[in-house]
Scaffold this active site. Structure first.
Site, PDB file in Angstrom:
ATOM      1  N   LYS A  85     -84.286 -27.911 -11.842  1.00 42.01           N
ATOM      2  CA  LYS A  85     -84.776 -26.925 -12.809  1.00 42.01           C
ATOM      3  C   LYS A  85     -85.455 -27.678 -13.953  1.00 42.01           C
ATOM      4  O   LYS A  85     -85.114 -28.820 -14.219  1.00 42.01           O
ATOM      5  CB  LYS A  85     -83.607 -26.135 -13.399  1.00 42.01           C
ATOM      6  CG  LYS A  85     -82.800 -25.371 -12.385  1.00 42.01           C
ATOM      7  CD  LYS A  85     -81.621 -24.704 -13.058  1.00 42.01           C
ATOM      8  CE  LYS A  85     -80.703 -24.052 -12.058  1.00 42.01           C
ATOM      9  NZ  LYS A  85     -79.467 -23.560 -12.645  1.00 42.01           N
ATOM     10  N   HIS A  91     -70.096 -19.371 -21.442  1.00 40.80           N
ATOM     11  CA  HIS A  91     -69.693 -20.766 -21.200  1.00 40.80           C
ATOM     12  C   HIS A  91     -68.543 -21.147 -22.147  1.00 40.80           C
ATOM     13  O   HIS A  91     -67.571 -21.774 -21.728  1.00 40.80           O
ATOM     14  CB  HIS A  91     -70.862 -21.730 -21.480  1.00 40.80           C
ATOM     15  CG  HIS A  91     -72.013 -21.597 -20.526  1.00 40.80           C
ATOM     16  ND1 HIS A  91     -73.307 -21.403 -20.947  1.00 40.80           N
ATOM     17  CD2 HIS A  91     -72.062 -21.649 -19.175  1.00 40.80           C
ATOM     18  CE1 HIS A  91     -74.108 -21.343 -19.904  1.00 40.80           C
ATOM     19  NE2 HIS A  91     -73.377 -21.472 -18.812  1.00 40.80           N
ATOM     20  N   SER A 126     -77.721 -17.680 -19.249  1.00 38.55           N
ATOM     21  CA  SER A 126     -78.651 -18.410 -20.126  1.00 38.55           C
ATOM     22  C   SER A 126     -80.074 -17.891 -19.924  1.00 38.55           C
ATOM     23  O   SER A 126     -80.839 -17.752 -20.868  1.00 38.55           O
ATOM     24  CB  SER A 126     -78.613 -19.906 -19.813  1.00 38.55           C
ATOM     25  OG  SER A 126     -77.332 -20.417 -20.029  1.00 38.55           O
TER      26      SER A 126
HETATM   27  O1  PNS Z   1     -75.222 -24.254 -14.320  1.00 37.27           O
HETATM   28  P1  PNS Z   1     -75.626 -24.462 -12.899  1.00 37.27           P
HETATM   29  O2  PNS Z   1     -77.113 -24.708 -12.812  1.00 37.27           O
HETATM   30  O3  PNS Z   1     -75.170 -23.345 -12.002  1.00 37.27           O
HETATM   31  O4  PNS Z   1     -74.888 -25.802 -12.370  1.00 37.27           O
HETATM   32  C1  PNS Z   1     -75.124 -26.304 -11.077  1.00 37.27           C
HETATM   33  C2  PNS Z   1     -74.416 -27.665 -10.864  1.00 37.27           C
HETATM   34  C3  PNS Z   1     -74.815 -28.642 -11.959  1.00 37.27           C
HETATM   35  C4  PNS Z   1     -72.923 -27.445 -10.911  1.00 37.27           C
HETATM   36  C5  PNS Z   1     -74.821 -28.183  -9.448  1.00 37.27           C
HETATM   37  O5  PNS Z   1     -76.211 -28.135  -9.337  1.00 37.27           O
HETATM   38  C6  PNS Z   1     -74.341 -29.598  -9.183  1.00 37.27           C
HETATM   39  O6  PNS Z   1     -73.163 -29.844  -9.079  1.00 37.27           O
HETATM   40  N1  PNS Z   1     -75.299 -30.555  -9.091  1.00 37.27           N
HETATM   41  C7  PNS Z   1     -74.996 -31.964  -8.869  1.00 37.27           C
HETATM   42  C8  PNS Z   1     -75.502 -32.461  -7.517  1.00 37.27           C
HETATM   43  C9  PNS Z   1     -74.495 -32.187  -6.430  1.00 37.27           C
HETATM   44  O7  PNS Z   1     -73.373 -32.621  -6.470  1.00 37.27           O
HETATM   45  N2  PNS Z   1     -74.943 -31.406  -5.434  1.00 37.27           N
HETATM   46  C10 PNS Z   1     -74.113 -30.972  -4.337  1.00 37.27           C
HETATM   47  C11 PNS Z   1     -73.375 -29.724  -4.731  1.00 37.27           C
HETATM   48  S1  PNS Z   1     -72.589 -28.988  -3.396  1.00 37.27           S
END
Ligand code: PNS
Length: 178
Positions: A43, A19, A130
């Site tokens: 999560k 990261h 992670s």
């Molecule tokens: O580190 P991660 O868990 O891969 O991150 C995932 C993240 C936070 C980027 C994704 O879950 C997200 O953008 N969530 C916000 C909700 C949202 O916008 N959902 C539609 C995505 S197409």
């Protein structure tokens, strides 16, 4: 090149050197990089939101154009509120690509003004996650070089209840009796 604010969203549970590698690369090309931790994700993170924000702040304080924040709801809505033109995501291996592409397309459908920019971390971090780091510490393995020392201390404290808990030495092989 236009001056673009980018959002680097994620769970960061905990932040790894992968990261941080991406943050360094993002900070070098965007006017401002907002590292945004998702609140209330599906999560159940090991570290609280405050702990993750704190670790990220500590590890990125040397970058003048990096800001640490949290968000909930749709990423594209948050990005628009931050006046961001881009979302930064890391791709480590081909296996990341399908999920990332689906998210990028969906985000484009939701708000076509926001571009997703993919960057690769250094090759040394291409297998790092992670989840694996948490598992290795849990099982007494060595994570040096994969996470900053301050995060390693926090992780050992969280998992083993002792920040200075030493990595178990390999049991020396017994000589075969002749
Ligand atoms: O580190 P991660 O868990 O891969 O991150 C995932 C993240 C936070 C980027 C994704 O879950 C997200 O953008 N969530 C916000 C909700 C949202 O916008 N959902 C539609 C995505 S197409």
């Amino acid at each position: 090149m236009k001056r673009v604010i980018a959002i680097y969203p994620g769970t960061f549970d905990p932040p790894t050197n992968g990261h941080l590698d991406l943050i360094q690369r993002g900070a070098a090309i965007f006017e401002e990089l907002v590292v945004a931790v998702l609140r209330n994700s599906e999560k159940t993170p090991m570290f609280s939101l405050e702990e993750r924000l704190d670790m990220l702040r500590e590890c990125t304080k040397k970058y003048k154009n990096v800001r640490i924040d949290s968000f909930q709801g749709l990423l594209v809505d948050y990005a628009a509120r931050q006046k961001a033109g881009a979302v930064l995501r890391g791709i480590r291996a081909v296996s990341d690509y399908e999920y990332e592409l689906q998210m990028a397309w969906m985000n484009r459908k939701l708000d076509p003004r926001i571009e997703t920019v993919f960057m690769m971390p250094a090759e040394a971090y291409s297998y790092l996650s992670s989840r694996l780091v948490r598992e290795i510490v849990h099982l007494g393995g060595n994570v040096s070089g994969l996470i900053p020392p301050l995060i390693e201390r926090r992780l050992r404290e969280k998992i083993l209840g002792d920040p200075s808990a030493v990595i178990p030495k390999k049991t020396p092989r017994r000589k075969r009796s002749k």
